[in-house]
Design a protein around this motif. Structure first.
Motif, PDB file in Angstrom:
ATOM      1  N   LEU A  96      67.177  56.864  44.567  1.00 33.50           N
ATOM      2  CA  LEU A  96      66.738  55.528  44.172  1.00 33.50           C
ATOM      3  C   LEU A  96      67.554  55.069  42.965  1.00 33.50           C
ATOM      4  CD1 LEU A  96      64.208  56.461  45.875  1.00 33.50           C
ATOM      5  CD2 LEU A  96      62.892  54.954  44.412  1.00 33.50           C
ATOM      6  N   TRP A  97      67.600  53.770  42.781  1.00 32.84           N
ATOM      7  CA  TRP A  97      68.294  53.189  41.621  1.00 32.84           C
ATOM      8  C   TRP A  97      67.740  53.785  40.327  1.00 32.84           C
ATOM      9  CZ3 TRP A  97      66.367  48.436  38.806  1.00 32.84           C
ATOM     10  CH2 TRP A  97      67.332  47.939  37.922  1.00 32.84           C
ATOM     11  N   GLY A  99      66.838  52.610  37.601  1.00 32.12           N
ATOM     12  CA  GLY A  99      65.746  51.865  36.973  1.00 32.12           C
ATOM     13  C   GLY A  99      64.408  52.041  37.671  1.00 32.12           C
ATOM     14  N   SER A 100      64.370  52.809  38.759  1.00 31.90           N
ATOM     15  CA  SER A 100      63.124  52.972  39.494  1.00 31.90           C
ATOM     16  C   SER A 100      62.108  53.732  38.659  1.00 31.90           C
ATOM     17  CB  SER A 100      63.378  53.734  40.791  1.00 31.90           C
ATOM     18  OG  SER A 100      64.387  53.108  41.527  1.00 31.90           O
ATOM     19  N   VAL A 101      60.819  53.350  38.828  1.00 29.87           N
ATOM     20  CA  VAL A 101      59.811  53.925  37.940  1.00 29.87           C
ATOM     21  C   VAL A 101      59.079  55.119  38.544  1.00 29.87           C
ATOM     22  CG1 VAL A 101      59.422  51.919  36.503  1.00 29.87           C
ATOM     23  CG2 VAL A 101      58.254  52.090  38.680  1.00 29.87           C
ATOM     24  N   VAL A 102      58.997  55.200  39.863  1.00 32.92           N
ATOM     25  CA  VAL A 102      58.171  56.253  40.461  1.00 32.92           C
ATOM     26  C   VAL A 102      58.679  56.549  41.874  1.00 32.92           C
ATOM     27  CG1 VAL A 102      56.495  54.629  41.389  1.00 32.92           C
ATOM     28  CG2 VAL A 102      55.767  56.946  40.927  1.00 32.92           C
ATOM     29  N   ASP A 103      58.528  57.815  42.323  1.00 30.98           N
ATOM     30  CA  ASP A 103      58.880  58.152  43.703  1.00 30.98           C
ATOM     31  C   ASP A 103      57.882  59.174  44.231  1.00 30.98           C
ATOM     32  OD1 ASP A 103      59.918  58.703  46.112  1.00 30.98           O
ATOM     33  OD2 ASP A 103      61.947  59.162  45.442  1.00 30.98           O
TER      34      ASP A 103
ATOM     35  N   LYS B  92      61.539  46.192  39.424  1.00 29.29           N
ATOM     36  CA  LYS B  92      61.073  47.448  38.830  1.00 29.29           C
ATOM     37  C   LYS B  92      60.655  48.325  40.004  1.00 29.29           C
ATOM     38  CE  LYS B  92      57.034  48.078  36.403  1.00 29.29           C
ATOM     39  NZ  LYS B  92      56.007  47.639  35.495  1.00 29.29           N
ATOM     40  N   PRO B  93      61.624  48.810  40.794  1.00 24.61           N
ATOM     41  CA  PRO B  93      61.293  49.418  42.085  1.00 24.61           C
ATOM     42  C   PRO B  93      60.749  50.837  41.971  1.00 24.61           C
ATOM     43  CG  PRO B  93      63.660  49.437  41.754  1.00 24.61           C
ATOM     44  CD  PRO B  93      63.073  48.792  40.546  1.00 24.61           C
ATOM     45  N   GLY B  94      60.112  51.281  43.054  1.00 20.83           N
ATOM     46  CA  GLY B  94      59.585  52.633  43.108  1.00 20.83           C
ATOM     47  C   GLY B  94      58.914  52.853  44.450  1.00 20.83           C
ATOM     48  N   ILE B  95      58.644  54.105  44.802  1.00 19.33           N
ATOM     49  CA  ILE B  95      57.966  54.396  46.065  1.00 19.33           C
ATOM     50  C   ILE B  95      56.548  54.875  45.754  1.00 19.33           C
ATOM     51  CG2 ILE B  95      57.945  55.826  48.117  1.00 19.33           C
ATOM     52  CD1 ILE B  95      60.924  55.820  48.117  1.00 19.33           C
ATOM     53  N   VAL B  96      55.551  54.185  46.315  1.00 16.14           N
ATOM     54  CA  VAL B  96      54.161  54.548  46.062  1.00 16.14           C
ATOM     55  C   VAL B  96      53.484  54.946  47.370  1.00 16.14           C
ATOM     56  CG1 VAL B  96      53.928  53.079  44.046  1.00 16.14           C
ATOM     57  CG2 VAL B  96      53.413  52.163  46.287  1.00 16.14           C
ATOM     58  N   THR B 143      50.489  52.751  39.837  1.00 14.38           N
ATOM     59  CA  THR B 143      50.666  53.798  40.829  1.00 14.38           C
ATOM     60  C   THR B 143      49.360  54.445  41.272  1.00 14.38           C
ATOM     61  OG1 THR B 143      51.042  55.350  39.031  1.00 14.38           O
ATOM     62  CG2 THR B 143      52.992  54.411  40.088  1.00 14.38           C
TER      63      THR B 143
END
Lengths: 113, 166
Positions: A96-97, A99-103, B92-96, B143
């Motif tokens: 992921l980029w 700047g991504s906050v969560v995975d 502000k991407p991410g996987i939830v 999240t």
């Protein structure tokens, strides 16, 4: 009259398609790019097809019906394609980029392999 | 068997729409093609054919699901257009992870597709046994499961429960 409405739909569709392509260039990683590509291109292309349906409704119903059938298949197929590409990318290890906050997907998969 | 008959009817209808205006030759050719398709692929088409016989499900689908879906699709496009044009690129991407009560194939497929076409979200993977969807979110607002459900799942899950489950 109905021709004008059709033209408006086609113009709107082209605008959204262009914005989708701009998103494809500007956004940072594969997942964000898919977001832009899927949403904008689906609605943009559906809108162009619907405009075609409106314009040809007087002269040839055959063309218009094909356009409507194409809308249905497009709406069914394009999210599935985006899902397949993003899942494949994640499984192949595309990061992921930064700047991504969560995975949470990666967190859950750690134990599996 | 019911699944094959259903497949035949749908394949034949699509053929008729594609070869409009129907005449005898087209109808015969279409029937042959639809029969072959139904014989080969029919058993995969629907595992619960009896679900197709409830008129209320179609009613909910057309007058409840479709308007919500089209509205969300429009909002999604304006949302993406805004993020793309904005010079600061507000993402502000991410996987939830989203937990859902849906379990059936069709229900989960429709939920995943709807989520992909609604503002800022893209389904990455589905875990059917536990009813979990992994969603790439372009602007993560939180999240914990409750926030995720409220922001993403709550728009479609009740509708799809009515249409594909129960």
């Amino acid at each position: 009259m109905i021709d004008t409405i059709g033209m408006v739909f086609i113009a709107l569709g082209l605008t959204f398609d262009v914005l989708g392509c701009v998103g494809l260039v500007r956004l940072p990683d594969v997942y964000n790019r898919l977001q832009a590509a899927t949403k904008c291109v689906t609605l943009g292309t559906c809108s162009i097809l619907f405009g075609t349906f409106l314009i040809t409704i007087d002269t040839s119903l055959a063309t218009g019906l094909k356009a409507l059938v194409a809308i249905v298949f497009l709406v069914l197929a394009s999210p599935v394609a985006a899902h397949a590409v993003s899942r494949g990318a994640h499984r192949a290890g595309v990061k992921l980029w930064e700047g991504s906050v969560v995975d949470q997907y990666a967190e859950d998969k750690e134990g599996e392999e | 068997m019911k699944s094959r008959i259903l497949m035949f009817i749908i394949a034949f209808a699509v053929w008729c729409l594609l070869t409009w205006v129907p005449d005898t030759e087209h109808l015969i050719a279409g029937a042959v093609v639809a029969l072959i398709v139904a014989a080969v692929m029919g058993s995969m088409f629907s595992t619960r054919p009896h679900m197709m016989l409830h008129p209320m499900r179609y009613f909910y689908f057309i007058f409840w699901y479709l308007p919500v879906f089209i509205w969300e699709l429009l909002k999604a496009n304006i949302d993406v257009a805004y993020r793309v044009i904005h010079p600061g690129l507000p993402i502000k991407p991410g996987i939830v992870k989203l937990k859902t009560k849906l379990r059936s194939d069709t229900g989960l497929t429709f939920l995943a597709n709807s989520i992909t076409l609604t503002p800022g979200t893209l389904t990455v993977d589905v875990n059917q046994d536990d009813g979990e969807l992994y969603i790439h979110w372009i602007y993560v607002k939180g999240t914990d499961p409750d926030t995720v459900f409220r922001e993403i799942g709550s728009r479609f899950e009740p509708i799809l429960m009515k249409i594909f489950e129960e």
